[in-house]
Design an enzyme around this catalytic site. Structure first.
Site, short mmCIF file in Angstrom:
data_model
loop_
_atom_site.label_atom_id
_atom_site.label_comp_id
_atom_site.label_asym_id
_atom_site.label_seq_id
_atom_site.Cartn_x
_atom_site.Cartn_y
_atom_site.Cartn_z
CB CYS A 263 -2.84 0.00 5.98
SG CYS A 263 -3.78 -0.04 4.45
CD GLN B 285 -7.92 -4.44 -3.80
OE1 GLN B 285 -7.63 -4.39 -2.61
NE2 GLN B 285 -8.94 -5.14 -4.25
CG HIS C 78 -5.80 -3.32 1.68
ND1 HIS C 78 -5.21 -2.37 0.89
CD2 HIS C 78 -6.61 -4.04 0.87
CE1 HIS C 78 -5.64 -2.51 -0.35
NE2 HIS C 78 -6.49 -3.52 -0.39
CB CYS D 230 -0.87 -0.03 1.25
SG CYS D 230 -1.52 1.57 1.72
CD GLU D 231 0.34 4.93 -4.38
OE1 GLU D 231 1.15 4.39 -5.15
OE2 GLU D 231 -0.45 5.83 -4.73
CG HIS D 232 -2.47 5.74 0.54
ND1 HIS D 232 -3.76 5.40 0.22
CD2 HIS D 232 -2.03 6.54 -0.47
CE1 HIS D 232 -4.09 5.97 -0.93
NE2 HIS D 232 -3.07 6.65 -1.38
CG HIS D 233 -1.27 3.22 5.59
ND1 HIS D 233 -2.37 3.12 4.76
CD2 HIS D 233 -1.60 4.12 6.55
CE1 HIS D 233 -3.33 3.94 5.21
NE2 HIS D 233 -2.88 4.55 6.27
ZN ZN Z 1 -2.94 1.64 3.34
#
Ligand code: ZN
Length: 192
Positions: free
Chosen positions: A152, A122, A150, A81-84
């Site tokens: 996250c 995703q 996920h 996940c590129e956010h977390h």
């Molecule tokens: Zn995430």
């Protein structure tokens, strides 16, 4: 287009040392001594899709007189996940209707892997796979469904272990024809 550079193992190591200090741990303690190197090596591996073009796997297709739906189901994948920067993982299902041109099924799995091995979300992973197949194989249509858990969402935040996110991308006949889309989705329902 983003500006990407070649991966720099030493910079990853230095950044990990920084991060370990920043979270309040001691990068010099014994258990962490090799951690920057391990993470650097791991990132070079799990992000190697960043400096490859997964569409290349599709260029070795061959011509056949097959114009019925082809599906590869339950392709396992791992992504980040590129956010977390926590993993998300699950299965991808890919179907297409060839317009004279097919690829070996292992190539479809390679395309999934190539896009998964990047910092990702995703939804984007799903559409990138569909776009790549549309662009290179020029089929009558493509459908991609991805189900993933996920970390996250499960080890932090809303903490919902076992919940899976489902995304889909439909192109061509899969988008225009509800009969085609229904056939694809019903074939995915068969027992896993
Ligand atoms: Zn995430």
């Amino acid at each position: 287009m983003s500006t990407r550079t070649v991966p720099d193992r030493d910079r990853i190591k230095a950044a990990v040392v920084d991060m370990l200090s920043a979270i309040g741990d001691d990068p010099a303690r014994e258990g962490l001594l090799e951690t920057p190197r391990r993470i650097a090596d791991m990132y070079l591996e799990i992000f190697d899709g960043l400096w490859s073009d997964p569409r290349e796997h599709l260029r070795v297709g061959f011509e056949v007189a097959h114009d019925e739906m082809v599906i590869l189901r339950n392709i396992p994948f791992y992504s980040m996940c590129e956010h977390h920067f926590l993993p998300f993982h699950g299965e991808a299902h890919v179907g297409y209707i060839p317009d004279g041109r097919v690829v070996g099924i292992s190539k479809l799995a390679r395309v999934v892997e190539g896009y998964a091995r990047r910092p990702q979300i995703q939804e984007q992973l799903t559409s990138q796979i569909a776009e790549a197949i549309m662009e290179v194989l020029k089929p009558d249509g493509v459908g991609v469904v991805i189900e993933a858990e996920h970390l996250c969402m499960t080890m932090r935040g809303v903490r919902k272990p076992g919940s899976r996110m489902i995304t889909s991308a439909m192109r061509g006949d899969f988008k225009q024809s509800h009969v085609t889309r229904a056939e694809f989705l019903s074939l995915l329902q068969g027992k896993h």
